[in-house]
Scaffold this active site. Structure first.
Site, PDB file in Angstrom:
ATOM      1  N   GLU A 147     -55.054  74.831  22.434  1.00  0.00           N
ATOM      2  CA  GLU A 147     -55.934  74.600  23.588  1.00  0.00           C
ATOM      3  C   GLU A 147     -57.378  74.961  23.262  1.00  0.00           C
ATOM      4  O   GLU A 147     -58.320  74.289  23.689  1.00  0.00           O
ATOM      5  CB  GLU A 147     -55.443  75.414  24.786  1.00  0.00           C
ATOM      6  CG  GLU A 147     -54.127  74.896  25.344  1.00  0.00           C
ATOM      7  CD  GLU A 147     -53.538  75.865  26.353  1.00  0.00           C
ATOM      8  OE1 GLU A 147     -53.859  75.733  27.533  1.00  0.00           O
ATOM      9  OE2 GLU A 147     -52.770  76.761  25.949  1.00  0.00           O
TER      10      GLU A 147
ATOM     11  N   LYS B 223     -43.031  82.371  29.347  1.00  0.00           N
ATOM     12  CA  LYS B 223     -44.057  81.492  28.780  1.00  0.00           C
ATOM     13  C   LYS B 223     -44.318  81.715  27.291  1.00  0.00           C
ATOM     14  O   LYS B 223     -44.338  82.837  26.808  1.00  0.00           O
ATOM     15  CB  LYS B 223     -45.389  81.692  29.531  1.00  0.00           C
ATOM     16  CG  LYS B 223     -45.357  81.266  30.973  1.00  0.00           C
ATOM     17  CD  LYS B 223     -45.280  79.756  31.166  1.00  0.00           C
ATOM     18  CE  LYS B 223     -46.545  79.066  30.778  1.00  0.00           C
ATOM     19  NZ  LYS B 223     -47.621  79.082  31.725  1.00  0.00           N
TER      20      LYS B 223
ATOM     21  N   HIS C 176     -51.217  54.372  26.536  1.00  0.00           N
ATOM     22  CA  HIS C 176     -51.378  54.784  27.948  1.00  0.00           C
ATOM     23  C   HIS C 176     -50.435  55.940  28.286  1.00  0.00           C
ATOM     24  O   HIS C 176     -50.045  56.105  29.439  1.00  0.00           O
ATOM     25  CB  HIS C 176     -51.126  53.628  28.920  1.00  0.00           C
ATOM     26  CG  HIS C 176     -51.845  52.370  28.561  1.00  0.00           C
ATOM     27  ND1 HIS C 176     -53.044  52.009  29.116  1.00  0.00           N
ATOM     28  CD2 HIS C 176     -51.532  51.394  27.662  1.00  0.00           C
ATOM     29  CE1 HIS C 176     -53.446  50.849  28.597  1.00  0.00           C
ATOM     30  NE2 HIS C 176     -52.547  50.460  27.701  1.00  0.00           N
TER      31      HIS C 176
END
Ligand code: ARG
Length: 460
Positions: free
Chosen positions: A290, A283, A156
């Protein structure tokens, strides 16, 4: 340009229809397979006495010439000739005249197209299996170096129990092994020849299909000509195997994306595999991962596409089946790219062991504290409740499990003794899981040895 089938028509094909129905813009990917089967077909026609040896020879030579032109990028594909089969046949006729017109004897594009596709898939499944093996090897190498790294396993996405990082990597190796088995299994059904089935009913020339199969390297024949021309099951199952492999790649990507975040900081991705932001200078984005995750959507889409196309078709060949090719080619390209990308990531991955182990303590160890009481005769349900109260108590106090005193523990159960503190080490807790397939050091080493042997990495 005149169509090979123009005989029964009294007007030219509508421009729009020509454009809408063409497949040459994508099925030219099958050109070399098409020529390969043309040659095998010519030899079978010769064996059947339909072509003389001299005729067969001349056709084969001309086909070789066309092959060279295709390979050299000199072949001119014509949309007006619809698909790869008619483009090549028309060129053959251009080069040989009437003799070229004998090539399509005893054959239909309906048995021709799946022969091409099956040849194509046999090769591509081979490449995918190779890429999967390389990926599995990278996982085994990572596992080899991370047996001693303990991190929390998550369920979870909440910290659950300590595991060895090698155990995690081997879990994905296991998934990719099952994927490989699925491709191998699919290969068995792809490896059957359809040529010689004709348009639907079989062929009225004495074609020796076993001979054709041998020439093309097919293991078996598709046994029923109606099934042969109606069937695209082999593509559907291949696309399913691709979709499932993509799903595994996507999950692995997701884990690594999360792990590479500053919040987790479990791994560093190589700079050369990441991209920057056009506006935020700090960044370092995991775009490759992705996109591997994102492209899984395509793999699913391609599977759904073929399944939907197949549903409700009247037996046997219908032009709808032409829609099988773009999803097929797209999945092959997409999955190959994703497998290569993931391997690059794994090969450049840096593990931040300290970050991992520092999260593997505290309440991640509490299941074993419950089991400590169980070993002293407390029913598990009760032990669960008692240790749950300890967690609640510590959260309220703002303390970690490792900071609790024996006296505090005893206030929850008299059965706690000094030796309970031995359990407050992630590594110790991991090593208590000695069941087959569990995360103890011995078990992980055993699994690693099995994996190395299976991958031919024993010398590692
Ligand atoms: N381009 C066609 C396809 O991909 C080849 C088979 C065509 N057969 C036909 N009868 N039109 O399905």
């Amino acid at each position: 340009m005149e169509k090979p089938w123009s005989g029964r028509f009294s007007e030219e094909t509508d421009e729009f229809v020509e454009e809408f129905t063409e497949s040459i813009s994508f099925d030219r990917e099958l050109a070399l397979e098409d020529i390969e089967q043309d040659i095998a077909h010519v030899k079978t026609l010769q064996k059947a006495g339909v072509l003389t040896e001299e005729e067969a020879q001349r056709i084969i030579e001309a086909l070789e010439g066309i092959r060279k032109d295709i390979e050299g990028g000199r072949f001119e594909w014509r949309r007006s000739l619809e698909d790869v089969h008619m483009n090549i046949e028309a060129e053959l006729i251009k080069r040989l005249g009437d003799l070229g017109g004998k090539l399509h004897t005893g054959r239909s594009r309906n048995d021709q197209i799946t022969t091409d596709e099956r040849l194509y898939l046999k090769r591509e499944i081979g490449s995918l299996i190779h890429l999967l093996k390389e990926l599995r090897k990278s996982l085994v190498r990572l596992a080899q170096n991370t047996v001693d790294v303990v991190l929390p396993a998550y369920t979870h996405l909440q910290r659950a129990q300590p595991i060895r990082l090698a155990h995690y990597f081997l879990s994905f190796r296991e998934a990719f092994l099952k994927d490989t088995e699925r491709f191998l299994d699919c290969y068995r059904r792809v490896d059957e020849l359809t040529l010689g089935s004709g348009a639907v009913a079989g062929v009225d020339f004495p074609l020796d299909r076993h001979h054709t199969a041998e020439l093309l390297g097919f293991n078996k024949l598709v046994r029923n000509s109606v099934y042969a021309t109606a069937d695209r099951d082999f593509i559907a199952e291949f696309l399913f195997a691709c979709a499932l492999t993509g799903m595994h790649l996507s999950r692995l990507s997701e884990d690594l994306i999360i792990w590479a975040s500053e919040e987790f900081g479990y791994v560093d991705l190589p700079d050369k595999l990441c991209t920057g932001s056009s506006i935020m200078p700090q960044k370092k984005n995991p775009d490759l991962l992705e996109l591997i995750r994102g492209k899984t959507g395509r793999l699913y889409g391609n599977l759904i596409s073929i399944l939907t196309t197949l549903k409700g078709l009247p037996t046997a060949y219908n032009r709808d089946l032409q829609e099988d090719k773009e999803p097929l080619f797209d999945s092959v390209r997409t999955l190959k790219g994703s497998l290569i990308g993931m391997r690059k990531i794994l090969e450049g991955l840096k593990v931040r062991e300290q970050r991992m182990v520092s999260n593997a303590g505290n309440f991640v160890l509490i299941t074993d504290v419950a089991n400590y009481l169980v070993q002293k005769g407390v029913p598990f349900r009760k032990a669960h409740h008692v240790t749950g109260s300890i967690v609640g108590y510590l959260i309220e106090k703002g303390k970690r499990l490792e900071e609790i005193t024996l006296q505090e523990l005893k206030s929850f159960s008299e059965l706690f003794e000094e030796d309970v503190f031995e359990l407050f080490k992630p590594e110790v807790v991991a090593d208590r899981r000695k069941t087959y397939g569990g995360t103890s050091k011995e078990e992980v080493f055993r699994m690693l040895e099995v994996a190395k042997r299976e991958e031919g990495l024993s010398q590692m």
